[in-house]
Write an enzyme that holds these catalytic residues in place. Structure first.
Site, PDB file in Angstrom:
ATOM      1  N   CYS A 117       0.871  -1.180   0.000  1.00  0.00           N
ATOM      2  CA  CYS A 117       0.000   0.000   0.000  1.00  0.00           C
ATOM      3  C   CYS A 117       0.903   1.224   0.000  1.00  0.00           C
ATOM      4  O   CYS A 117       1.586   1.507   0.990  1.00  0.00           O
ATOM      5  CB  CYS A 117      -0.923   0.035   1.210  1.00  0.00           C
ATOM      6  SG  CYS A 117      -1.906   1.560   1.292  1.00  0.00           S
ATOM      7  N   MET A 331      -4.382   5.168  -5.484  1.00  0.00           N
ATOM      8  CA  MET A 331      -3.487   4.358  -4.682  1.00  0.00           C
ATOM      9  C   MET A 331      -2.053   4.834  -4.905  1.00  0.00           C
ATOM     10  O   MET A 331      -1.671   5.124  -6.036  1.00  0.00           O
ATOM     11  CB  MET A 331      -3.596   2.881  -5.069  1.00  0.00           C
ATOM     12  CG  MET A 331      -5.013   2.321  -4.977  1.00  0.00           C
ATOM     13  SD  MET A 331      -6.042   2.737  -6.417  1.00  0.00           S
ATOM     14  CE  MET A 331      -5.475   1.526  -7.594  1.00  0.00           C
TER      15      MET A 331
END
Length: 413
Positions: A117, A331
């Protein structure tokens, strides 16, 4: 006198196993947030990878939840808020901390460990310093602490530049990040050699592939796609090829069941072509990767906050899906993929930014996403006849939201 029991639906007294309290920190990093743990604080059975760890994290976040709300847990019922991080002091002499990321499915009993992430990467340095995982001599009282992070999911190095004031991590500031309501301190994050895992930057060897798809999904039976492993495995397709213009907001796609099914089919077939899975049926077990993103030339639109994003502000428009839904912003790992593909001649992203019309010395790109804009810099070069991304850089922010303990029923893992 009334009696306890079925007349008043008052249950009989029973004894059940208690909850346990586990030290944890709830943090925002970039446009995501998640529950952070020091590996040493986890229950013994959760300190090693396996079913017990997964079950523990699922219960912490509140999954699987057939209602899709994660009401009985720390999750926020979106891919951006259904996240967990486990950190430990690194045994690598040139790194400070090991960072393991778990993307928790909302409606399925599944934790995806297949990728990083990028947004939460911005919070890793702060948590590591606050938890004493970084040697004190490497942390200045005032200035910038350079935290060397080993990203365990993909085996890559991330460098976080964390501001320090009087021996404390500085979290407040005036840095504004589209997709985040309030300003905070700026944290520069460097993703070193960010090709995902040990694979090639372009796993098929091509800058653009013909991705074969069922004709009921795409009438022509194929789509042009750039398949890249940078930051995170990503499938880029042209927005116009599937009937979009690249300025869509979440409701335009997330409320369209047919569109979401189309994107998932594209993702599954792309995963097979990239060698990530052997058969499309395995895609459900790898929901976090690869990502699917649509790209388009810069066009004016109104962001989800109501701000006008003019075409002159951006180099291109990008919309990316995460865990089956259009992301509310972008993201961080996908931003790395965008930055990499934007500077490599021939990719669909390079074409969307104007290709040869751009300044060849420019190593950065600013793209529009549903919440606004994001700029990412990338250094790419050809080595031994193949493209390689040396480094990608972007600025994010991070903040501790809550510190304390999470409580989990001891019988649930």
């Amino acid at each position: 006198m009334s009696q306890r029991g079925t007349d008043l639906n008052i249950p009989d007294f029973q004894v059940y196993a208690p909850q346990i309290r586990v030290p944890a920190t709830y943090m925002r990093g970039g446009t995501s947030k998640g529950v952070f743990f020091n590996l040493a604080d986890l229950p013994d059975v959760a300190q090693v990878a396996g079913p017990a760890r997964d079950a523990f994290l699922l219960r912490v976040i509140g999954s699987p939840d057939p209602y899709g709300k994660q009401t009985d847990g720390m999750g926020g019922a979106t891919s951006s808020t259904s996240k967990t991080v486990i950190l430990s002091k690194s045994d690598k002499t040139d790194h400070d901390v090991d960072y393991l990321f778990g993307q928790v499915s909302i409606d399925k009993p599944f934790v995806d460990w297949s990728g990083n992430c990028g947004n939460l990467s911005a919070a890793v340095g702060s948590f590591a310093i606050n938890s004493g995982l970084v040697d004190k001599q490497r942390v200045p009282d005032d200035g910038i602490a350079v935290v060397r992070i080993w990203q365990s999911n993909i085996g890559k190095t991330i460098i976080a530049h964390v501001p320090m004031v009087q021996g404390e991590v500085q979290e407040t500031g005036d840095f504004e990040l589209d997709g985040v309501t309030f300003p905070a301190a700026e944290i520069a994050v460097e993703f070193m050699d960010p090709a995902d895992g040990e694979g090639a930057l372009f796993p098929t060897g091509n800058l653009v592939d013909d991705l074969s798809l069922p004709t009921e999904v795409v009438a022509s039976g194929s789509l042009k796609a750039t398949l890249i492993n940078a930051g995170i495995a990503t499938i880029f397709i042209k927005a116009e090829d599937i009937g979009y213009n690249g300025t869509e907001l979440q409701d335009a796609i997330n409320g369209d069941v047919k569109a979401l099914a189309m994107f998932e089919t594209i993702r599954a077939h792309g995963a097979v072509k990239m060698g990530l899975i052997a058969h499309i049926d395995e895609a459900a077990l790898r929901a976090h990767t690869p990502k699917v993103a649509i790209v388009a030339e810069p066009k004016e639109y109104t962001s989800s906050s109501g701000k006008t994003i003019s075409s002159s502000m951006i180099d291109l428009n990008v919309r990316a899906l995460s865990m089956g839904k259009l992301h509310h912003a972008m993201m961080g790992t996908a931003a790395v993929a965008i930055g990499a593909a934007a500077v490599i001649p021939g990719t669909l992203v390079y074409q969307a930014v104007g290709g040869d019309k751009r300044d060849p010395s420019s190593g950065s790109v600013c793209f529009g996403h549903p919440s606004g804009t994001l700029k990412v810099g990338c250094d790419a070069s050809i080595q031994a006849g193949e493209w390689q991304v040396n480094k990608a850089v972007m600025s994010r922010s991070a903040r501790v939201l809550m510190e304390g303990w999470v409580c989990v029923p001891v019988d649930d893992f």
